[in-house]
Design a protein around this motif. Structure first.
Motif, mmCIF file in Angstrom:
data_model
loop_
_atom_site.group_PDB
_atom_site.id
_atom_site.type_symbol
_atom_site.label_atom_id
_atom_site.label_comp_id
_atom_site.label_asym_id
_atom_site.label_seq_id
_atom_site.Cartn_x
_atom_site.Cartn_y
_atom_site.Cartn_z
ATOM 1 N N GLN A 29 1.911 4.979 -8.702
ATOM 2 C CA GLN A 29 1.206 6.186 -8.298
ATOM 3 C C GLN A 29 1.124 6.313 -6.778
ATOM 4 O OE1 GLN A 29 -2.533 6.006 -10.384
ATOM 5 N NE2 GLN A 29 -1.651 6.839 -12.259
ATOM 6 N N LEU A 30 0.923 5.195 -6.092
ATOM 7 C CA LEU A 30 0.893 5.228 -4.629
ATOM 8 C C LEU A 30 2.225 5.707 -4.060
ATOM 9 C CD1 LEU A 30 -1.069 1.941 -3.914
ATOM 10 C CD2 LEU A 30 -1.759 4.237 -3.192
ATOM 11 N N VAL A 31 3.304 5.191 -4.612
ATOM 12 C CA VAL A 31 4.633 5.592 -4.141
ATOM 13 C C VAL A 31 4.864 7.070 -4.425
ATOM 14 C CG1 VAL A 31 7.122 5.284 -4.510
ATOM 15 C CG2 VAL A 31 5.622 3.295 -4.312
ATOM 16 N N LYS A 32 4.505 7.519 -5.624
ATOM 17 C CA LYS A 32 4.699 8.924 -5.981
ATOM 18 C C LYS A 32 3.884 9.831 -5.056
ATOM 19 C CE LYS A 32 4.332 12.140 -9.841
ATOM 20 N NZ LYS A 32 4.013 12.287 -11.259
ATOM 21 N N ARG A 33 2.623 9.473 -4.813
ATOM 22 C CA ARG A 33 1.782 10.300 -3.949
ATOM 23 C C ARG A 33 2.285 10.279 -2.511
ATOM 24 N NH1 ARG A 33 -0.224 14.837 -3.067
ATOM 25 N NH2 ARG A 33 -2.132 14.881 -1.865
#
Length: 82
Positions: A29-33
């Motif tokens: 999720q961090l990478v996607k955001r």
């Protein structure tokens, strides 16, 4: 992001207290955001990820960054308006 970088990010999330399954989800999720923020604001994914990691670490330690401080309720006098 390389698999090694994602693994390192997952490990960081685990060290911050997440279970292995939660850490993997958090890292993804961090990478996607970070990718979303980079596209929206025109910066690099790395800069966006660094900012998100800073917020994550601050939040984990209980610190509220200035930009997330609540505003005073309407009608309350502040020291600046007195």
């Amino acid at each position: 992001m390389s698999p090694a970088d994602l693994a390192a990010l997952t490990q960081l999330c685990e060290r911050l207290g997440a279970s292995p399954a939660q850490a993997a989800q958090m890292a993804a999720q961090l990478v996607k955001r970070a990718e979303q923020l980079a596209a929206e604001r025109g910066g690099t994914r790395e800069a966006a990820l660094a900012r998100l990691l800073d917020l994550l670490v601050r939040g984990r330690s209980g610190e509220v960054p200035p930009e997330f401080q609540p505003s005073p309720p309407p009608g309350k006098a502040t020291s600046e308006s007195v």
